[in-house]
Design a protein around this motif. Sequence first.
Motif, PDB file in Angstrom:
ATOM      1  N   PHE A 111     -21.878  45.825 -70.641  1.00 17.98           N
ATOM      2  CA  PHE A 111     -22.370  47.198 -70.642  1.00 17.98           C
ATOM      3  C   PHE A 111     -22.109  47.774 -69.255  1.00 17.98           C
ATOM      4  CE2 PHE A 111     -25.652  50.526 -70.417  1.00 17.98           C
ATOM      5  CZ  PHE A 111     -25.323  51.223 -71.575  1.00 17.98           C
ATOM      6  N   PRO A 112     -21.533  48.987 -69.188  1.00 17.95           N
ATOM      7  CA  PRO A 112     -21.136  49.497 -67.867  1.00 17.95           C
ATOM      8  C   PRO A 112     -22.319  49.757 -66.935  1.00 17.95           C
ATOM      9  CG  PRO A 112     -20.924  51.198 -69.541  1.00 17.95           C
ATOM     10  CD  PRO A 112     -21.262  49.931 -70.267  1.00 17.95           C
ATOM     11  N   ALA A 113     -22.064  49.577 -65.663  1.00 19.27           N
ATOM     12  CA  ALA A 113     -23.050  49.908 -64.633  1.00 19.27           C
ATOM     13  C   ALA A 113     -23.185  51.422 -64.543  1.00 19.27           C
ATOM     14  CB  ALA A 113     -22.627  49.336 -63.287  1.00 19.27           C
ATOM     15  N   HIS A 114     -24.308  51.872 -64.008  1.00 17.19           N
ATOM     16  CA  HIS A 114     -24.504  53.308 -63.782  1.00 17.19           C
ATOM     17  C   HIS A 114     -23.398  53.797 -62.850  1.00 17.19           C
ATOM     18  CE1 HIS A 114     -26.252  57.137 -62.963  1.00 17.19           C
ATOM     19  NE2 HIS A 114     -26.612  56.826 -61.745  1.00 17.19           N
ATOM     20  N   ARG A 173     -35.215  45.169 -68.571  1.00 14.70           N
ATOM     21  CA  ARG A 173     -35.437  46.042 -67.417  1.00 14.70           C
ATOM     22  C   ARG A 173     -34.692  45.512 -66.189  1.00 14.70           C
ATOM     23  NH1 ARG A 173     -41.286  48.165 -65.111  1.00 14.70           N
ATOM     24  NH2 ARG A 173     -40.425  49.139 -63.264  1.00 14.70           N
ATOM     25  N   ARG A 174     -34.832  44.216 -65.917  1.00 19.78           N
ATOM     26  CA  ARG A 174     -34.148  43.629 -64.753  1.00 19.78           C
ATOM     27  C   ARG A 174     -32.631  43.734 -64.883  1.00 19.78           C
ATOM     28  NH1 ARG A 174     -37.923  38.204 -64.081  1.00 19.78           N
ATOM     29  NH2 ARG A 174     -39.568  39.229 -62.889  1.00 19.78           N
ATOM     30  N   ALA A 175     -32.105  43.478 -66.080  1.00 24.95           N
ATOM     31  CA  ALA A 175     -30.653  43.508 -66.273  1.00 24.95           C
ATOM     32  C   ALA A 175     -30.099  44.919 -66.075  1.00 24.95           C
ATOM     33  CB  ALA A 175     -30.297  42.983 -67.666  1.00 24.95           C
ATOM     34  N   LEU A 176     -30.773  45.919 -66.631  1.00 26.17           N
ATOM     35  CA  LEU A 176     -30.276  47.288 -66.489  1.00 26.17           C
ATOM     36  C   LEU A 176     -30.521  47.846 -65.090  1.00 26.17           C
ATOM     37  CD1 LEU A 176     -31.095  48.820 -69.991  1.00 26.17           C
ATOM     38  CD2 LEU A 176     -28.854  48.149 -69.067  1.00 26.17           C
ATOM     39  N   GLU A 177     -31.624  47.474 -64.457  1.00 22.69           N
ATOM     40  CA  GLU A 177     -31.846  47.909 -63.074  1.00 22.69           C
ATOM     41  C   GLU A 177     -30.804  47.294 -62.142  1.00 22.69           C
ATOM     42  OE1 GLU A 177     -36.010  47.008 -62.467  1.00 22.69           O
ATOM     43  OE2 GLU A 177     -36.612  49.037 -63.053  1.00 22.69           O
ATOM     44  N   ALA A 178     -30.385  46.068 -62.419  1.00 23.17           N
ATOM     45  CA  ALA A 178     -29.336  45.430 -61.608  1.00 23.17           C
ATOM     46  C   ALA A 178     -28.008  46.178 -61.754  1.00 23.17           C
ATOM     47  CB  ALA A 178     -29.168  43.961 -62.012  1.00 23.17           C
ATOM     48  N   ALA A 235     -19.691  54.608 -73.842  1.00 24.41           N
ATOM     49  CA  ALA A 235     -20.572  54.029 -72.814  1.00 24.41           C
ATOM     50  C   ALA A 235     -19.832  54.112 -71.486  1.00 24.41           C
ATOM     51  CB  ALA A 235     -20.918  52.592 -73.161  1.00 24.41           C
ATOM     52  N   ASN A 236     -20.220  55.069 -70.658  1.00 23.62           N
ATOM     53  CA  ASN A 236     -19.475  55.299 -69.419  1.00 23.62           C
ATOM     54  C   ASN A 236     -20.348  55.256 -68.165  1.00 23.62           C
ATOM     55  OD1 ASN A 236     -20.912  57.683 -69.609  1.00 23.62           O
ATOM     56  ND2 ASN A 236     -19.134  58.889 -70.300  1.00 23.62           N
ATOM     57  N   GLY A 237     -21.627  54.937 -68.322  1.00 28.43           N
ATOM     58  CA  GLY A 237     -22.499  54.803 -67.164  1.00 28.43           C
ATOM     59  C   GLY A 237     -22.975  56.115 -66.574  1.00 28.43           C
ATOM     60  N   ARG A 238     -22.760  57.235 -67.254  1.00 30.59           N
ATOM     61  CA  ARG A 238     -23.158  58.524 -66.692  1.00 30.59           C
ATOM     62  C   ARG A 238     -24.662  58.744 -66.751  1.00 30.59           C
ATOM     63  NH1 ARG A 238     -24.678  61.941 -70.459  1.00 30.59           N
ATOM     64  NH2 ARG A 238     -23.860  61.790 -72.565  1.00 30.59           N
ATOM     65  N   GLN A 239     -25.353  58.098 -67.698  1.00 28.23           N
ATOM     66  CA  GLN A 239     -26.812  58.222 -67.767  1.00 28.23           C
ATOM     67  C   GLN A 239     -27.415  57.431 -66.615  1.00 28.23           C
ATOM     68  OE1 GLN A 239     -24.885  56.948 -70.168  1.00 28.23           O
ATOM     69  NE2 GLN A 239     -25.047  58.206 -71.983  1.00 28.23           N
ATOM     70  N   SER A 240     -28.623  57.839 -66.201  1.00 27.98           N
ATOM     71  CA  SER A 240     -29.215  57.125 -65.071  1.00 27.98           C
ATOM     72  C   SER A 240     -30.562  56.490 -65.399  1.00 27.98           C
ATOM     73  CB  SER A 240     -29.372  58.066 -63.872  1.00 27.98           C
ATOM     74  OG  SER A 240     -30.211  59.150 -64.209  1.00 27.98           O
ATOM     75  N   THR A 241     -31.231  56.929 -66.476  1.00 27.24           N
ATOM     76  CA  THR A 241     -32.560  56.406 -66.785  1.00 27.24           C
ATOM     77  C   THR A 241     -32.583  55.782 -68.170  1.00 27.24           C
ATOM     78  OG1 THR A 241     -33.295  58.527 -67.679  1.00 27.24           O
ATOM     79  CG2 THR A 241     -33.702  58.122 -65.319  1.00 27.24           C
TER      80      THR A 241
END
Length: 165
Positions: free
Chosen positions: A159-162, A60-65, A30-36
């Motif tokens: 969980f890592p940020a984008h 949705r709100r948590a991952l969009e943040a 899990a490295n945040g390389r995905q964007s969607t």
Amino acid sequence: MSRLILPLFCLLLAACAGSDPANISVSPAANGRQSTFFIQAVRAPGHREDLEDRFDLAVRRALEAKGYRYQERSGELRVIYAVGLDSQTGIVQRPVVTGAGVMTQTQITDQEQARLALQILDEASGAVLYQAQVARQLHDPTITQQAVDDGIARLLKDFPAHAGQ
């Protein structure tokens, strides 16, 4: 990818039945390389469809943040989950002071137990990047959107940020 749904469904079923109050793991991949991302409920026995809208919104709100972008039907990350509430009978014992001393009062209570199994998968590889299995006693059986939002944000805090954020 459809061949992976049945094993994941079985895993989520087992997770919902587990007695461990919280089991959370984040893969080193899990490295945040995905964007969607997109969200998919797994309707396992005991899953509460009436909670899906609030839960989907909270995820949705948590991952969009964290900088990820929501897509309705597909994405680089697939979030799958099963969520349920069970009524259970519990026993509470309290000391009661009487004129003759202290007695123990036993009271039978109805309690709500919330259960959640959640995974975040890399859609391209099928790798499990994040998984959580949580069982919690609810002290207030009315679940507000804010309470769900706060709980999911805490659950996904590691969980890592984008990476583009």
